[in-house]
Write an enzyme that holds these catalytic residues in place. Sequence first.
Site, mmCIF file in Angstrom:
data_model
loop_
_atom_site.group_PDB
_atom_site.id
_atom_site.type_symbol
_atom_site.label_atom_id
_atom_site.label_comp_id
_atom_site.label_asym_id
_atom_site.label_seq_id
_atom_site.Cartn_x
_atom_site.Cartn_y
_atom_site.Cartn_z
ATOM 1 N N ASN A 9 0.850 -1.188 0.000
ATOM 2 C CA ASN A 9 0.000 0.000 0.000
ATOM 3 C C ASN A 9 0.886 1.239 0.000
ATOM 4 O O ASN A 9 1.491 1.596 1.006
ATOM 5 C CB ASN A 9 -0.900 -0.011 1.239
ATOM 6 C CG ASN A 9 -1.779 1.231 1.316
ATOM 7 O OD1 ASN A 9 -1.939 1.954 0.341
ATOM 8 N ND2 ASN A 9 -2.347 1.472 2.490
ATOM 9 N N TRP A 10 0.951 1.897 -1.144
ATOM 10 C CA TRP A 10 1.812 3.081 -1.286
ATOM 11 C C TRP A 10 1.203 4.329 -0.656
ATOM 12 O O TRP A 10 1.862 5.367 -0.590
ATOM 13 C CB TRP A 10 2.091 3.350 -2.755
ATOM 14 C CG TRP A 10 3.037 2.369 -3.388
ATOM 15 C CD1 TRP A 10 3.677 1.321 -2.783
ATOM 16 C CD2 TRP A 10 3.471 2.364 -4.752
ATOM 17 N NE1 TRP A 10 4.467 0.663 -3.676
ATOM 18 C CE2 TRP A 10 4.366 1.281 -4.902
ATOM 19 C CE3 TRP A 10 3.192 3.155 -5.859
ATOM 20 C CZ2 TRP A 10 4.982 0.977 -6.121
ATOM 21 C CZ3 TRP A 10 3.790 2.854 -7.070
ATOM 22 C CH2 TRP A 10 4.683 1.775 -7.198
ATOM 23 N N LYS A 11 -0.055 4.257 -0.254
ATOM 24 C CA LYS A 11 -0.735 5.408 0.340
ATOM 25 C C LYS A 11 -0.589 6.636 -0.576
ATOM 26 O O LYS A 11 -0.652 6.499 -1.792
ATOM 27 C CB LYS A 11 -0.219 5.650 1.751
ATOM 28 C CG LYS A 11 -0.334 4.398 2.633
ATOM 29 C CD LYS A 11 -0.066 4.645 4.076
ATOM 30 C CE LYS A 11 -0.205 3.336 4.843
ATOM 31 N NZ LYS A 11 -0.079 3.544 6.301
ATOM 32 N N HIS B 37 -9.854 0.998 5.024
ATOM 33 C CA HIS B 37 -8.542 1.135 5.662
ATOM 34 C C HIS B 37 -8.670 2.050 6.881
ATOM 35 O O HIS B 37 -9.471 2.988 6.899
ATOM 36 C CB HIS B 37 -7.539 1.707 4.664
ATOM 37 C CG HIS B 37 -6.123 1.667 5.141
ATOM 38 N ND1 HIS B 37 -5.605 2.601 6.020
ATOM 39 C CD2 HIS B 37 -5.112 0.797 4.888
ATOM 40 C CE1 HIS B 37 -4.345 2.316 6.274
ATOM 41 N NE2 HIS B 37 -4.020 1.225 5.606
ATOM 42 N N GLU C 90 -7.014 4.429 7.991
ATOM 43 C CA GLU C 90 -6.844 5.858 7.732
ATOM 44 C C GLU C 90 -8.105 6.454 7.115
ATOM 45 O O GLU C 90 -8.435 7.627 7.364
ATOM 46 C CB GLU C 90 -5.633 6.073 6.824
ATOM 47 C CG GLU C 90 -4.330 5.733 7.529
ATOM 48 C CD GLU C 90 -3.161 5.488 6.597
ATOM 49 O OE1 GLU C 90 -2.088 5.150 7.106
ATOM 50 O OE2 GLU C 90 -3.338 5.610 5.363
ATOM 51 N N GLU D 9 -5.557 -4.868 10.760
ATOM 52 C CA GLU D 9 -4.551 -3.832 10.968
ATOM 53 C C GLU D 9 -4.813 -3.137 12.299
ATOM 54 O O GLU D 9 -5.630 -2.223 12.378
ATOM 55 C CB GLU D 9 -4.537 -2.831 9.812
ATOM 56 C CG GLU D 9 -5.911 -2.420 9.290
ATOM 57 C CD GLU D 9 -5.846 -1.226 8.364
ATOM 58 O OE1 GLU D 9 -4.765 -0.952 7.822
ATOM 59 O OE2 GLU D 9 -6.878 -0.555 8.221
ATOM 60 N N GLY E 173 2.465 2.427 11.218
ATOM 61 C CA GLY E 173 3.377 3.547 11.097
ATOM 62 C C GLY E 173 4.005 3.984 12.400
ATOM 63 O O GLY E 173 4.650 5.033 12.466
ATOM 64 N N SER F 187 3.155 -2.074 10.591
ATOM 65 C CA SER F 187 4.618 -2.008 10.737
ATOM 66 C C SER F 187 5.283 -3.333 10.372
ATOM 67 O O SER F 187 6.169 -3.820 11.079
ATOM 68 C CB SER F 187 4.993 -1.582 12.159
ATOM 69 O OG SER F 187 4.551 -0.263 12.422
ATOM 70 N N GLY G 228 2.762 -1.138 4.468
ATOM 71 C CA GLY G 228 2.680 0.279 4.171
ATOM 72 C C GLY G 228 4.042 0.867 3.880
ATOM 73 O O GLY G 228 4.590 0.736 2.783
ATOM 74 N N GLY G 229 4.632 1.524 4.877
ATOM 75 C CA GLY G 229 5.880 2.260 4.681
ATOM 76 C C GLY G 229 6.999 1.443 4.071
ATOM 77 O O GLY G 229 7.756 1.935 3.218
#
Length: 264
Positions: free
Chosen positions: A17-19, A103, A105, A175, A181, A221, A242-243
């Site tokens: 997931n590049w967000k 998600h 977010e 999640e 994150g 994470s 994610g990151g």
Amino acid sequence: MRPDMTPLRRRTVLAANWKMHKAPSDVGPYFASFRRATARLGKRLEIVFFPPAPLLAAVVEAVGGRAAVGGQNCHWEQEGAFTGEVSAPMIAAAGADYVLVGHSERRREFGETDEQCGSKLRAALAAGLAPVLCVGESLAERQKGRQRVVVIRQLTRAASGLAPAEYGRLLIAYEPVWAIGTGHTASPADAQEMHAAIRATLNTVAGSAAAVGIPILYGGSVKPGNTAALLAEDDVDGALVGGASLDPNDFAAIVAAAESASIA
């Protein structure tokens, strides 16, 4: 290949997931590096990239069928006066096969409700996409011991009442919001406990025949160093990254760790 309407066997799925990151000029170099880093890996895993909507077509072209692509969000209507939104048919027309729904977010920053997530999930299915329904509790909810209540509520309000064939298209991503994150990761035992609770709930709402085939991914994470331990758990079928997916070499290291875990 676009997912069909038949029940899926459990498989290991790694989702990137590049967000809200990257530009069109980043796509080519990213996948050139990723292909080099994964050239010696086998085909044991299913890999899905979730870029921002403007990059969907470019990523579809760049992966060239060697991985799948998904949208990060969709509206529940097919079209209309919804400035800034993207519909599920638009995502499918861009060549994507998947879409994230609910998600954390989206829930936290944009106030998405369980009911809206259910509407989006059904819109995705109607457009021929495979929805990845995201569920998870906040730190405050976990501290109060409400993690199961929260996650089961999110799951059942969004996914109850689907047709048997539709459950065969569904993926779940657990999640824990407190681990996204933050550098804090649920322990493998914590992840397994919640994944098992999700599986048990799926048995109730979807039936055991469908539930056994629904992949449940862990997101929070995820890094190369914790991937193998997470995937060693019985009900952890992959990861929503994610990151660490923004760097092609870091994501390739996660893929390598996951493949090693699948062989063990």
